[in-house]
Design a protein around this motif. Structure first.
Motif, mmCIF file in Angstrom:
data_model
loop_
_atom_site.group_PDB
_atom_site.id
_atom_site.type_symbol
_atom_site.label_atom_id
_atom_site.label_comp_id
_atom_site.label_asym_id
_atom_site.label_seq_id
_atom_site.Cartn_x
_atom_site.Cartn_y
_atom_site.Cartn_z
ATOM 1 N N VAL B 262 51.548 -12.872 -44.192
ATOM 2 C CA VAL B 262 50.425 -13.585 -44.814
ATOM 3 C C VAL B 262 49.261 -13.440 -43.844
ATOM 4 O O VAL B 262 49.251 -14.054 -42.778
ATOM 5 N N LEU B 263 48.312 -12.576 -44.204
ATOM 6 C CA LEU B 263 47.270 -12.202 -43.240
ATOM 7 C C LEU B 263 45.983 -12.996 -43.444
ATOM 8 O O LEU B 263 45.691 -13.470 -44.547
ATOM 9 N N ASP B 264 45.229 -13.106 -42.384
ATOM 10 C CA ASP B 264 43.883 -13.657 -42.514
ATOM 11 C C ASP B 264 43.098 -12.721 -43.430
ATOM 12 O O ASP B 264 43.061 -11.512 -43.200
ATOM 13 N N ALA B 265 42.474 -13.286 -44.444
ATOM 14 C CA ALA B 265 41.760 -12.419 -45.396
ATOM 15 C C ALA B 265 40.749 -13.239 -46.178
ATOM 16 O O ALA B 265 40.975 -14.422 -46.470
ATOM 17 N N GLY B 266 39.635 -12.611 -46.493
ATOM 18 C CA GLY B 266 38.627 -13.253 -47.340
ATOM 19 C C GLY B 266 38.080 -14.539 -46.718
ATOM 20 O O GLY B 266 37.770 -15.494 -47.435
ATOM 21 N N GLY B 267 37.971 -14.572 -45.392
ATOM 22 C CA GLY B 267 37.410 -15.745 -44.739
ATOM 23 C C GLY B 267 38.387 -16.907 -44.618
ATOM 24 O O GLY B 267 37.997 -18.000 -44.201
ATOM 25 N N ARG B 268 39.656 -16.654 -44.989
ATOM 26 C CA ARG B 268 40.644 -17.722 -44.858
ATOM 27 C C ARG B 268 41.764 -17.259 -43.941
ATOM 28 O O ARG B 268 42.109 -16.081 -43.906
ATOM 29 N N THR B 269 42.314 -18.194 -43.217
ATOM 30 C CA THR B 269 43.405 -17.812 -42.323
ATOM 31 C C THR B 269 44.683 -17.643 -43.137
ATOM 32 O O THR B 269 44.847 -18.209 -44.220
ATOM 33 N N GLY B 270 45.584 -16.874 -42.561
ATOM 34 C CA GLY B 270 46.885 -16.705 -43.202
ATOM 35 C C GLY B 270 47.578 -18.039 -43.390
ATOM 36 O O GLY B 270 48.226 -18.279 -44.417
ATOM 37 N N ALA B 271 47.435 -18.917 -42.399
ATOM 38 C CA ALA B 271 48.094 -20.225 -42.487
ATOM 39 C C ALA B 271 47.542 -21.033 -43.656
ATOM 40 O O ALA B 271 48.298 -21.675 -44.397
ATOM 41 N N ASP B 272 46.213 -20.984 -43.841
ATOM 42 C CA ASP B 272 45.620 -21.690 -44.988
ATOM 43 C C ASP B 272 46.133 -21.103 -46.296
ATOM 44 O O ASP B 272 46.465 -21.832 -47.231
ATOM 45 N N ARG B 273 46.146 -19.793 -46.355
ATOM 46 C CA ARG B 273 46.607 -19.142 -47.588
ATOM 47 C C ARG B 273 48.058 -19.515 -47.883
ATOM 48 O O ARG B 273 48.427 -19.782 -49.026
#
Lengths: 463, 385
Positions: B262-273
């Motif tokens: 789950v990668l950091d992407a689109g200005g959101r961290t992987g953890a948030d995603r």
């Protein structure tokens, strides 16, 4: 191969009817001439690709693959004379789906040695991936010999083979109908119906995963010619793949019978389309066409093949006989043929066949090979492109058939003459489309909504 | 380096979060686009996770097409990447499975694999109308064995097209397999000629397909016939994953790690995603996302470091693991990051190489093409019993 009778006295009942074509890539047979230098591999994907691209260029409705679930044998030894070895039909058609855009994709699949949960899902997967171009040619088996390759093994009583086919199809339709119709504003709306079927032959509890394709259901083809097979087609099929493609009177009689059964099953009489299997050979002159047809006939029956075909009826190894000599003087040693020799002869009464052959050979002074050539020949159209086109149009416009399922005598080039020379003649006569008008197989064939969805379709139409 | 390319992604809430359902989720257009992206990114293979039953009963968002059909559909829209459908060993007909996979390998010019998986839930038995298979490992062993036998049932040169004798095949090079297992038997031969790779690459999750005992005529006489080419292991951390891989190499030539990302992407961290995904997981989901796979949540640089650690040879000269199968939480979000930020860095460090167009999956994985177990010449040389 005899020239179909022109029958000028048969009335044209459908003056605007169009000729439709499908192509049957046979795979396992002795009628594809593998011995010719022009014959390509029967395994390489490129062969299938060339045939289907030619067919799509020729605006064919469908590309059709056969099936067989055990290699043929005679007296314990694998049959080694014919083209053999074929891909799994649905897998191959899925690969072909990605490189074509319009042509229908027909998979022959057996109802006896498949589980509905698997088979319905695979067919629907092909239908979705191809954008609504899939069809299922429903075939049955009953013999333990084929069963030896499957978990359930065993023998299905011959009388029950269509009961199992009907049950298999009923479950498949429930699976295909389970998803809510697409197209709502919220793609997540609706619920997938649970499928529950508990009958004599099936115990199935299933939540399906396969959404509906643009044509609603895979199209149903059926090829059985027995009374049971015809009734099954009349009750279930969209297309019947008939054997009646050589003699117009015979084809008309078959069509009348199928339409009677279709009406009796509560359907409109044109609800089942009739596509006989056939072969087409064209030449530059009538004599040229005759010469080509003769060449094809003789190359389809090698000396070894002639001895094998007669040996199958006699139930013994006749490879020591002279193919240019007479039939064996003694009678066959077996009464009835089993499934291992191929479905076309299963159940044949050998003494009846032998007696008929003997009479024919004596009347016309035929050797073994001449007899086999003579006996296996009645299956198609030949002539100059214009006359072949006129014959095909007559067949369609007298109501004998709706289209033709062509078996090329050579692959992959066997459709070239038909697409390049016969199709333009048909188009000039206004009897063949000049472009695909739809994208789904259901549209190409001019079929109504799936049988289980007509009430819904009517309700929407009336609203 | 492989990638699972199933549906909207590996997380059970991927379809819901990506707002993909039914026909959109499973369309051929979307499938071909995803696999093409994976091929352009230089991945060695894509797998297609599958199960007969939906993740959530009754939910259109659980739409999924059958995996061999999916793999076959992209076989001619790609030229280099391996195609590995997951096909269960527990209930489907082994004869059909063998023919379908051989046909896939032919269509894909030798780029096919098979992720052989077991089915443990009773609901699948009900869908087939069968009694529940108790010993799924034993059944898996029998099924993988017979499928491998069937792939060898035609020798490579069985089609002879001998015009003088009229013989299309040499019947001495096509064999009945006469397999008798615990619950079924198969006569053979297959209806499909031997696939281009001889044997497809067989992958399995650790423990699903246990090694077979010695069989008469097995290539490794007296020992276990290798049923699995690549074992996929998990692990709670890098250390356990490496340990699992080392253990798995005892019975399969290669061992790879399943790695959820789950990668950091689109200005959101992987953890948030991941938090959003976990919160969006539908009720009644059949397999929640807490699998035994190794998991990475974070930025691309961290993933590059992790993969570098797994790919760097130890003192014995061997890599800790032979490869990694990435299980991206949401394909449309994680695959672009992998393609842009992760794989180029690994290629630059010469830790991975993109497969060559036209190469077989075996060649891409460094596996030899196996001899045929029924090869006439071998049998002729074998000492008589």
């Amino acid at each position: 191969m005899t020239v179909p009778d022109r029958h000028p006295d048969v009335p044209v009942t459908r003056p605007d009817a169009q000729v439709h074509f499908g192509v049957f890539f046979q795979g396992v047979n002795h009628t594809t001439i593998w011995s010719d230098p022009e014959s390509g591999s029967q395994t390489d994907f490129a062969t299938f690709e060339r045939v289907i691209r030619t067919a799509e260029r020729g605006l064919f409705d469908a590309f059709f693959l056969g099936e067989g679930l055990r290699l043929r044998e005679s007296r314990g030894a694998l049959h080694d004379l014919d083209v053999v070895g074929r891909p799994d039909a649905i897998t191959q058609l899925a690969a072909l789906a990605a490189i074509t855009t319009h042509i229908g994709l027909v998979a022959t699949q057996n109802t006896t040695y498949n589980d509905p949960a698997d088979l319905a899902r695979r067919l629907q997967s092909l239908d979705v991936l191809s954008g609504g171009r899939a069809a299922w040619n429903v075939v049955t088996t009953d013999n333990a010999w084929t069963g030896a390759n499957f978990r359930r093994g065993g023998y299905l009583d011959h009388a029950l083979r269509y009961d199992r086919a009907q049950g298999q199809l009923d479950v498949a339709r429930q699976i295909w109908d389970a998803f809510p119709d697409a197209g709502g504003s919220d793609a997540f709306s609706g619920t997938v119906a649970h499928v529950s079927e508990h009958s004599a032959m099936f115990d199935v509890e299933l939540d399906p995963t396969t959404p509906r394709s643009p044509q609603g259901h895979p199209i149903i083809f059926q090829a059985g010619d027995s009374p049971q097979g015809r009734d099954f087609a009349a009750a279930n099929a969209d297309v019947i793949f008939s054997r009646h493609g050589a003699v117009l009177a015979d084809a008309l009689e078959f069509a009348a019978d199928v339409r009677r059964r279709t009406v009796a099953a509560g359907r409109p009489e044109d609800d089942v389309k009739i596509f006989p299997g056939t072969g087409i050979i064209v030449g530059d002159t009538p004599a040229d066409a005759e010469e080509r047809a003769r060449w094809v006939r003789w190359n389809q029956v090698s000396p070894a093949t002639a001895l094998s075909i007669v040996g199958n009826i006699w139930g013994e190894d006749l490879s020591g006989y002279d193919p240019d000599g007479p039939l064996p003087a003694h009678d066959p040693v077996v009464e009835e043929l089993g499934g291992e020799r191929g479905s076309a002869t299963t159940g044949a009464r050998t003494r009846e066949v032998a007696a008929r052959w003997r009479a024919l050979a004596e009347a016309e002074h035929l050797s073994i090979r001449e007899l086999v050539v003579r006996d296996s020949g009645e299956r198609g159209f030949q002539g100059m492109p214009a006359s072949v086109a006129e014959d095909l149009i007559r067949w369609v416009r007298t109501g004998a058939v709706d289209g033709f399922n062509i078996s090329p005598w050579i692959v992959p080039s066997g459709l070239d003459d038909i697409v390049d020379r016969v199709v333009p003649e048909l188009q000039e006569r206004g009897a063949y489309p000049t472009s695909y008008t739809g994208t789904t197989l259901r549209e190409h064939l001019g079929l109504r909504a799936p049988l289980t969805r007509r009430a819904a379709a009517t309700a929407v139409g009336a609203a | 380096m492989g990638l699972d390319a199933d549906g909207a992604g590996a997380h059970p809430a991927a379809a819901a979060v990506a707002r993909l359902a039914g026909a959109d989720l499973v369309s051929g257009t979307r499938l071909a686009r995803t696999v093409r992206q994976a091929e352009h990114a230089g991945l060695t293979f894509v797998s297609f996770t599958d199960a007969l039953l939906p993740a959530v009963a009754g939910s259109p968002a659980s739409a999924r097409l059958e995996s061999v059909t999916r793999a076959a559909f992209v076989s001619r829209t790609t030229t280099a990447i391996g195609l590995v459908p997951q096909v269960p060993t527990t209930y489907p007909e082994p004869f059909h499975v063998a023919a379908q996979l051989a046909s896939l390998d032919i269509a894909a010019s030798g780029r096919a694999g098979w992720l052989a998986a077991v089915t443990r839930d009773a609901a699948t038995a009900d869908a087939y109308g069968r009694t529940v298979v108790g010993d799924v490992s034993r059944e898996a062993r029998d099924v993988v064995q017979v499928v491998r036998d069937l792939w060898d049932s035609w020798e490579d040169d069985a089609v002879i097209r001998d015009v003088p004798t009229g013989r299309y095949i040499d019947r001495d090079r096509v064999h009945h397999v006469d397999f008798v297992g615990e619950t079924f038997s198969v006569k053979g031969p297959l209806i499909t000629p031997r696939p281009p790779q001889g044997q497809l690459v067989v992958l399995a999750s650790d423990g699903d397909v246990r090694p077979a005992l010695g069989r008469p005529g097995a290539p490794e006489a007296g020992g276990a016939e290798r049923l699995v080419d690549v074992t996929l292991v998990g692990g709670s951390g890098v250390g356990t994953a490496r340990g699992n891989a080392t253990a798995a190499r005892e019975h399969s030539p290669l061992a790879g790690v399943d790695l959820e990302v789950v990668l950091d992407a689109g200005g959101r961290t992987g953890a948030d995603r991941l938090a959003v995904l976990d919160a969006s997981t539908p009720a009644g989901v059949r397999s929640p996302w807490d699998t035994r796979a190794l998991r990475y949540v974070g930025d691309a640089a961290g993933l590059v470091a992790l993969l570098t650690e797994l790919a760097t040879p130890g003192p014995d000269g061997r890599r800790p693991v032979d490869g990694v199968r990435l299980l991206p939480a949401v394909l449309d979000v994680d695959l672009p990051v992998l393609a842009r930020d992760v794989l180029p860095a690994l290629r630059a460090a010469r830790l991975v190489a993109a497969p060559r167009a036209g190469a077989t999956l075996r060649e891409s994985l460094g596996l030899p093409r196996p001899a045929n177990r029924y090869e006439t010449r071998v049998l002729a040389d074998a000492p008589s019993a």
